[in-house]
Design a protein around this motif. Structure first.
Motif, mmCIF file in Angstrom:
data_model
loop_
_atom_site.group_PDB
_atom_site.id
_atom_site.type_symbol
_atom_site.label_atom_id
_atom_site.label_comp_id
_atom_site.label_asym_id
_atom_site.label_seq_id
_atom_site.Cartn_x
_atom_site.Cartn_y
_atom_site.Cartn_z
ATOM 1 N N MET A 1 -3.167 27.904 -29.934
ATOM 2 C CA MET A 1 -3.587 28.238 -28.573
ATOM 3 C C MET A 1 -3.950 26.996 -27.765
ATOM 4 N N VAL A 2 -4.356 25.918 -28.443
ATOM 5 C CA VAL A 2 -4.584 24.658 -27.721
ATOM 6 C C VAL A 2 -3.254 24.056 -27.290
ATOM 7 N N LEU A 3 -2.286 24.065 -28.173
ATOM 8 C CA LEU A 3 -0.967 23.519 -27.831
ATOM 9 C C LEU A 3 -0.297 24.329 -26.719
ATOM 10 N N ALA A 4 -0.436 25.657 -26.776
ATOM 11 C CA ALA A 4 0.194 26.521 -25.781
ATOM 12 C C ALA A 4 -0.647 26.668 -24.520
ATOM 13 N N ARG A 5 -1.850 26.125 -24.537
ATOM 14 C CA ARG A 5 -2.778 26.191 -23.402
ATOM 15 C C ARG A 5 -3.156 27.625 -23.062
ATOM 16 N N GLY A 6 -3.398 28.411 -24.087
ATOM 17 C CA GLY A 6 -3.849 29.780 -23.895
ATOM 18 C C GLY A 6 -3.585 30.612 -25.120
ATOM 19 N N CYS A 7 -4.483 31.564 -25.413
ATOM 20 C CA CYS A 7 -4.230 32.465 -26.522
ATOM 21 C C CYS A 7 -3.207 33.508 -26.082
ATOM 22 N N SER A 8 -2.818 34.397 -26.966
ATOM 23 C CA SER A 8 -1.778 35.371 -26.651
ATOM 24 C C SER A 8 -2.187 36.287 -25.504
ATOM 25 N N GLY A 9 -3.442 36.709 -25.480
ATOM 26 C CA GLY A 9 -3.904 37.549 -24.387
ATOM 27 C C GLY A 9 -3.896 36.825 -23.056
ATOM 28 N N ARG A 10 -4.316 35.571 -23.068
ATOM 29 C CA ARG A 10 -4.322 34.773 -21.841
ATOM 30 C C ARG A 10 -2.898 34.518 -21.345
ATOM 31 N N LEU A 11 -1.962 34.305 -22.263
ATOM 32 C CA LEU A 11 -0.572 34.100 -21.871
ATOM 33 C C LEU A 11 -0.020 35.335 -21.163
ATOM 34 N N LEU A 12 -0.381 36.523 -21.652
ATOM 35 C CA LEU A 12 0.086 37.748 -21.025
ATOM 36 C C LEU A 12 -0.474 37.883 -19.617
ATOM 37 N N VAL A 13 -1.744 37.563 -19.452
ATOM 38 C CA VAL A 13 -2.381 37.624 -18.130
ATOM 39 C C VAL A 13 -1.739 36.625 -17.179
ATOM 40 N N LEU A 14 -1.518 35.393 -17.651
ATOM 41 C CA LEU A 14 -0.909 34.367 -16.801
ATOM 42 C C LEU A 14 0.531 34.716 -16.451
ATOM 43 N N ALA A 15 1.257 35.321 -17.389
ATOM 44 C CA ALA A 15 2.639 35.706 -17.109
ATOM 45 C C ALA A 15 2.709 36.679 -15.936
ATOM 46 N N ALA A 16 1.712 37.544 -15.818
ATOM 47 C CA ALA A 16 1.692 38.517 -14.727
ATOM 48 C C ALA A 16 1.475 37.860 -13.372
ATOM 49 N N THR A 17 0.922 36.643 -13.366
ATOM 50 C CA THR A 17 0.669 35.955 -12.096
ATOM 51 C C THR A 17 1.854 35.102 -11.657
ATOM 52 N N GLY A 18 2.910 35.038 -12.485
ATOM 53 C CA GLY A 18 4.090 34.250 -12.140
ATOM 54 C C GLY A 18 4.231 32.975 -12.931
ATOM 55 N N ASN A 19 3.419 32.798 -13.978
ATOM 56 C CA ASN A 19 3.483 31.592 -14.799
ATOM 57 C C ASN A 19 4.637 31.731 -15.796
ATOM 58 N N LEU A 20 5.754 31.086 -15.496
ATOM 59 C CA LEU A 20 6.941 31.198 -16.339
ATOM 60 C C LEU A 20 6.764 30.515 -17.693
ATOM 61 N N ARG A 21 5.882 29.530 -17.772
ATOM 62 C CA ARG A 21 5.583 28.912 -19.059
ATOM 63 C C ARG A 21 5.000 29.954 -20.011
#
Length: 355
Positions: free
Chosen positions: A105-125
């Motif tokens: 999660m440090v390498l990806a800059r977010g845990c799995s839950g945070r990645l899902l939330v960020l994806a909804a905001t338009g974060n393609l990473r």
């Protein structure tokens, strides 16, 4: 309207999915508005600060403890019927998987839950990293990585075919969980005042914990009246991410709580981001960042399935019912994240690697 009345309108599987959708929407809105993130909290702590991110995480965690333990004491929920408590846990999986997930999660800059939330905001990473997480999680559950996961998990397991309740193991009364939740909440409020967090952030951070309790109570209520056996579970993103992926890739998929949860989080975060005018497309800033994020997502996918849950599933959901291996996994996630941040981002390897 009670659960029996709802079952007159829809079947059990559909109602379970709707409960997952509702839990996910509440979680998505709360996590997006509060910027809840275990990775951010662990990095802040590793760098010697008890700042806003730690305060938000403690608020969410303590709220989950208070609501879930309060529901258990009032008879709205039985901890013993929770899916993760009723099956054998893995000490070795919690340690190895927790360390891997924390590093990932440090390498990806977010845990799995945070990645899902960020994806909804338009974060393609986060979209790319989230898909890799789901694929690796599925491979670890039923695919090529399943034998390795099974072997590592089997090195050291809990006795008796069930997990260990920390409160019972320590000989503490049932109310001890609620008291601990209140103590952690008091610490969180001290940090809230010290860091000047606003009322809205406090409310939404607490909403993350409330969503976890909501999932537990809803699935427990359904399980008591359902004709078919129903899993008593709540918010987690390792198994549900893999199951949701397969739901859209297989013929004749089945509905359940997990299938509603992931879309619910995405929808909730999308609505919250739109409300806050925070929708914005973002991509990778370079090849190095892409390699780093993809590696982190893969580590999280395998680590979460090995540890028995992700930062939310084990760290908050499992922690809220005092599953012993979940608490161990959470501790190892903090350790793995702190060590990785020191090695990679603070210059422990000789030079700072840009995120």
């Amino acid at each position: 309207m009670d659960v029996l009345s709802l079952l007159e309108l829809v079947d059990e599987a559909t109602l379970a999915a709707l409960f997952g959708l509702l839990t996910g929407v509440v979680f998505g809105v709360a996590a997006q508005r509060s910027q809840f993130c275990l990775r951010a909290a662990t990095v802040e702590f590793a760098r010697g600060r008890l700042g806003q991110r730690v305060a938000v995480w403690l608020l969410a965690f303590s709220t989950a403890l208070i609501w879930v333990q309060g529901a258990a004491l009032s008879g709205l929920f039985d901890v013993g019927e929770a899916r993760m408590m009723a099956v054998a846990g893995s000490w070795s999986g919690a340690i190895i998987g927790g360390l891997m997930f924390g590093a990932g999660m440090v390498l990806a800059r977010g845990c799995s839950g945070r990645l899902l939330v960020l994806a909804a905001t338009g974060n393609l990473r986060s979209v790319v990293s989230g898909l890799i997480f789901a694929v690796v999680a599925q491979m670890s559950l039923h695919g090529w990585l399943a034998p390795l996961r099974g072997w590592l998990a089997g090195l050291w397991v809990t006795p008796g075919g069930a997990n260990v309740n920390l409160l019972t193991a320590l000989g503490l009364p049932d109310a001890a969980g609620l008291v601990l939740g209140m103590a952690i909440a008091a610490l969180a409020f001290v940090l809230v005042r010290r860091n000047g967090l606003g009322l809205s952030t406090m409310v939404f951070a607490s909403g993350v914990g409330f969503a976890v309790a909501l999932g537990w109570v809803l699935t427990y209520s359904l399980a008591q009246v359902a004709f078919e056996p129903m899993a008593v579970t709540s918010a987690t993103f390792s198994g549900p991410s893999a199951n949701t992926l397969m739901f859209f890739l297989t013929e004749n998929p089945e509905l359940d709580f997990d299938i509603g949860l992931v879309p619910g989080v995405f929808l909730g975060a999308l609505l919250a981001a739109a409300w806050g005018r925070e929708l914005k497309f973002q991509g990778f800033e370079g090849e190095g960042q892409m390699r780093r994020s993809m590696t982190g997502a893969a580590l999280m996918g395998f680590g979460a399935m090995l540890a028995g849950g992700c930062a939310i599933g084990a760290g908050v959901t499992g922690g809220s019912i005092f599953v012993a291996t979940a608490w161990l996994a959470l501790f190892c996630m903090w350790v793995g994240a702190g060590v990785t941040d020191w090695l990679v981002d603070q210059g422990g390897l000789g030079q700072r690697v840009p995120a």
